[in-house]
Structures are given as C-alpha cells and as structure tokens.
Design an enzyme around this catalytic site. Structure first.
Site, PDB file in Angstrom:
ATOM      1  N   THR A   1       0.865  -1.184   0.000  1.00 52.04           N
ATOM      2  CA  THR A   1       0.000   0.000   0.000  1.00 52.04           C
ATOM      3  C   THR A   1       0.900   1.233   0.000  1.00 52.04           C
ATOM      4  O   THR A   1       1.337   1.686  -1.041  1.00 52.04           O
ATOM      5  CB  THR A   1      -0.977  -0.010   1.193  1.00 52.04           C
ATOM      6  OG1 THR A   1      -0.255  -0.250   2.404  1.00 52.04           O
ATOM      7  CG2 THR A   1      -2.018  -1.095   1.016  1.00 52.04           C
TER       8      THR A   1
ATOM      9  N   THR B   1       0.357  -5.497  13.030  1.00 53.60           N
ATOM     10  CA  THR B   1      -0.074  -4.266  12.368  1.00 53.60           C
ATOM     11  C   THR B   1       0.358  -4.238  10.923  1.00 53.60           C
ATOM     12  O   THR B   1       0.874  -3.240  10.433  1.00 53.60           O
ATOM     13  CB  THR B   1       0.445  -3.023  13.100  1.00 53.60           C
ATOM     14  OG1 THR B   1       0.501  -3.324  14.480  1.00 53.60           O
ATOM     15  CG2 THR B   1      -0.492  -1.841  12.914  1.00 53.60           C
TER      16      THR B   1
ATOM     17  N   GLU C   1       6.513   5.124   7.251  1.00 56.89           N
ATOM     18  CA  GLU C   1       6.159   6.228   6.350  1.00 56.89           C
ATOM     19  C   GLU C   1       6.958   7.490   6.675  1.00 56.89           C
ATOM     20  O   GLU C   1       6.761   8.115   7.719  1.00 56.89           O
ATOM     21  CB  GLU C   1       4.657   6.485   6.435  1.00 56.89           C
ATOM     22  CG  GLU C   1       3.858   5.327   5.859  1.00 56.89           C
ATOM     23  CD  GLU C   1       2.389   5.371   6.183  1.00 56.89           C
ATOM     24  OE1 GLU C   1       1.623   4.717   5.446  1.00 56.89           O
ATOM     25  OE2 GLU C   1       2.000   6.030   7.141  1.00 56.89           O
TER      26      GLU C   1
ATOM     27  N   SER D   1      -6.506   9.186  -1.154  1.00 61.83           N
ATOM     28  CA  SER D   1      -6.278   9.507  -2.568  1.00 61.83           C
ATOM     29  C   SER D   1      -5.207   8.611  -3.152  1.00 61.83           C
ATOM     30  O   SER D   1      -5.068   8.567  -4.356  1.00 61.83           O
ATOM     31  CB  SER D   1      -5.869  10.955  -2.726  1.00 61.83           C
ATOM     32  OG  SER D   1      -4.676  11.234  -2.029  1.00 61.83           O
TER      33      SER D   1
END
EC number: 2.3.1.35
Length: 396
Positions: free
Chosen positions: A150, A188, A267, A396
C-alpha cells in the site's frame, strides 16, 4: 546442528506452493493489486491476528472455519481493507470465493486477506477479474509481494533454506507489507509465511507465537493498531524434512528480518532504532518500557531531529509504570554513555559523540534499569514531516 541460508526471492523456492500478482485497477497506473498463494496439497494453518476490537471481515470470515481446518488457497487484495463493513463484508468474501471456484475448482477452505482503506465494501467486479488473469501454475513471488503493498516504498520478502546436519532440507518463504499504522499490538501489517517442512501442528503454534512476540509484536512506527493485522503460517510438508530447533530459529530470523524491514520503511522514516532494555524487574516490565519508548512521539521526533535529549528517554521510562530508580538507571546510544548516576549532565564531548551516532541510519538506545534481570528489545523509527504528508491524503 543445522545451517540456515537466505535465498534470493521468497515463495518460489518452497515446494508445492504457487503464487501470482495481477492488476485489476484497484491501484492507479497498472500496479499489481490482487495476489494469490496456493498449495498443491492441503496445508495446516496457524494464524495470529490484530488485537483491535473491530476486526476486519477477512478475519471474521477466517474464524468461521472449524479449529484445525486446512486450506489450499489464499487470496489477497490491496486498496480496500473490507473493515467495518458488517455482515455484507463477510458475504462479499463468500461471493468472491463462489466465483473463484468456477476458475479453480480445487478450492478448499479458502482464506482472504485485505489491506487498504477502512469502511468501504470490496469492489467485487474488479477483484473477480483477477481470477481469469492469474496463472495458477506461476511461482511469481515478486508479483505477489508487489500486489499487497500500500504505502510501502519497497517490497518485503525473504526465503530461508534450512539444512539439518542429518536430515532433509526444508524452506520457509514469506512476503509481507507494512509501513504505517504500525504498533506493537500484534503485527499491524500482513505477513504470509509458507513452508514445505513436515511441521507438526503443535510445534507450529509454539514457533509462531515465539517468533511474532520478538519481531512484529516488538515493532512500532506510529503507535496505531490496524483492524486487519494478520500473520499466517501455511505448511504443506512437501519437503519431508523437519527439525524443531532449526525451524524455530529460522522462523524467528525470518519474522525479525521482515519486522525490521517494516520499521525501516515506516512512512517517511529515516532512522531504524533498537530500544534494548536490560536490568528490569521482570521481562514483562522490560517489554513495557521498550514498547513505551518505541511508541513515544517525543522520542520519535527527537530521533528525527538527531537530538541526543536523554531526558525524553528517562521521562518515558518513568511514565511507563515500571519499577525504576534514577540512581540505578544508565542510558547509552550505542556505546556512548549519555546518563548515569554520576554523569547526569551531558557534557559537550559526549553530546557530540551521541549526536554523531544519531545521524546514522540505524543504531541502538540501550537502557539498563539496574533493578533486576528482565530484558526485552523493541524496534522503532523516527517521525517526521513526510509521515504527516502521506497520511493527510491517504485515501487519494
């Protein structure tokens, strides 16, 4: 005695397993977004799932199967978590598998896993398109590993070949995904492990529990626990080889490598840091401290700023609720002492050395509580501007 060797790739080396990844338009730009893993024969299944009370539909669907069920097929989709979708989300999985049987009649007790945005039902029409695109005889672990990504910036996979001294070799291969919503409360992320070892069911549960506790359960990026966290271990016994201690060590190595890859890919992360706790009253208290440090936003931002502010470390330890004493506490960044009872103020020389260590992409913060013999190591990363940018427009 045994030897363990890493192999290039992952699932393709494990006997009797096949996999592929394709694009059906869930992701933009033609990127792979649906994958499968299948076995020639039925597999034993061991699983660990999220501790989040709102478990996603794929986990609820899995738990409908009887205890000790076997499977030969796993379907995975990205971009949609199928979480908080109620009974309809579970029914959508049944509908997809009914459609899949038309293409793959050998389907038995199939498992589904999903990752992506919470709160939306699956796009069944697009996911069903994958069934005619899959090559069910493929060993395309690269395609499968990329399909489950992802916000990951790189694919995560590993295969280990285990050679017992007086036995038949066997393999463990895995793909996983994860970069955000990572908190040490079971995984997770998604991780799919396959092995051709002749693995006894009881040993599988023991080995997976140990491996997860010291890898995925010790990893944190942002302190948030997903609704979809899943670690699956599928074993088909096709190699005929097995050694209990060798398998346990190999599985622990495999899961630790993948957990560190997740933290490294946090991230926007620029640092991978081990929080090594010793001298706690108990191992449980050591774990509590390590996880508190790996989750602390103040600690994470100090890591990002490369600021050797040991006060944030000490404050987090004191707030964690464990037995501690500032007169016995010692804090080191790698081998540089930044705090103990006789050197409480960080002088210029030690601060410069500590700051230099914090510029490295990975290092260890060692905290000796000086109370008992409890130990635990957790893994975390820094938190910077890019994390906010990525998650501000995640949908998005």
């Amino acid at each position: 005695m045994f030897n363990i060797f890493p192999l290039k790739g992952s699932l393709e080396h494990v006997k009797g397993f096949y996999c592929d990844g394709v694009s059906v338009g869930l992701k933009p730009n033609g990127a792979n977004d649906v994958a499968f893993i299948r076995s020639d024969v039925l597999c034993d299944v061991e699983a660990v799932f999220t501790t989040n009370q709102f478990q996603a539909a794929p986990i609820v669907h899995f738990k409908r199967y009887p205890e000790n069920f076997q499977t030969n097929f796993l379907l995975i989709n990205a971009k949609n978590a199928n979480a908080m979708t109620g009974r309809k989300g579970i029914e959508d999985i049944d509908t997809l598998f009914a459609s899949l049987r038309a293409t793959y009649p050998a389907l038995q007790n199939p498992i589904m896993s999903s990752t992506g945005v919470i709160g939306y039902r699956l796009n069944q029409e697009k996911i069903a398109q994958s069934f005619s695109k899959f090559d069910f005889e493929a060993k395309n672990s690269d395609g499968a590993a990329r399909a489950i990504m992802t916000t990951d910036s790189f694919k995560k996979e590993l295969c280990l070949r285990v050679e017992p001294e007086n036995g038949t070799p066997f393999h463990l291969g895995a793909i996983c995904k994860g970069a955000g919503m990572i908190n040490p409360a079971m995984a997770t992320m998604l991780c799919f492990i396959v092995t051709d070892a002749a693995l006894p069911k009881a040993d599988a549960k023991e080995a997976l529990s140990y491996a997860v506790e010291h890898s995925f359960n010790a990893a944190s990026v942002d302190g948030d626990t997903s609704t979809n966290d899943t670690v699956l271990l599928l074993s088909n016994g096709q190699s005929g080889g097995y050694d209990k201690e060798a398998f346990k060590e190999a599985l622990a190595l495999l899961t630790k490598h993948l957990a560190l890859e997740i933290v490294r890919d946090g991230e926007g992360a620029t640092k991978l840091v081990a929080f090594e706790i010793t001298g706690a009253a108990t191992s449980e208290e050591a774990k509590k401290v390590a996880k508190a440090l790996s989750n602390s936003l103040l600690v994470k931002t100090a890591l990002f700023g490369e600021d050797p502010n040991w006060g944030r470390i000490a404050s987090t330890i004191g707030a964690s609720g464990v037995t501690c004493n500032d007169e016995t506490l010692e804090i080191k960044y790698d081998d540089v002492l930044v705090f103990n009872n006789t050197q409480r103020e960080l002088d210029k020389e030690r601060e410069m050395k500590a700051a230099a260590i914090m510029k490295q992409p990975s290092y260890t913060i060692h905290c000796d509580l000086g109370i008992g013999s409890g130990t635990f190591t957790a893994y975390g990363c820094d938190l910077g501007h890019q994390y906010v940018t990525i998650n501000a427009d995640y949908r998005s």
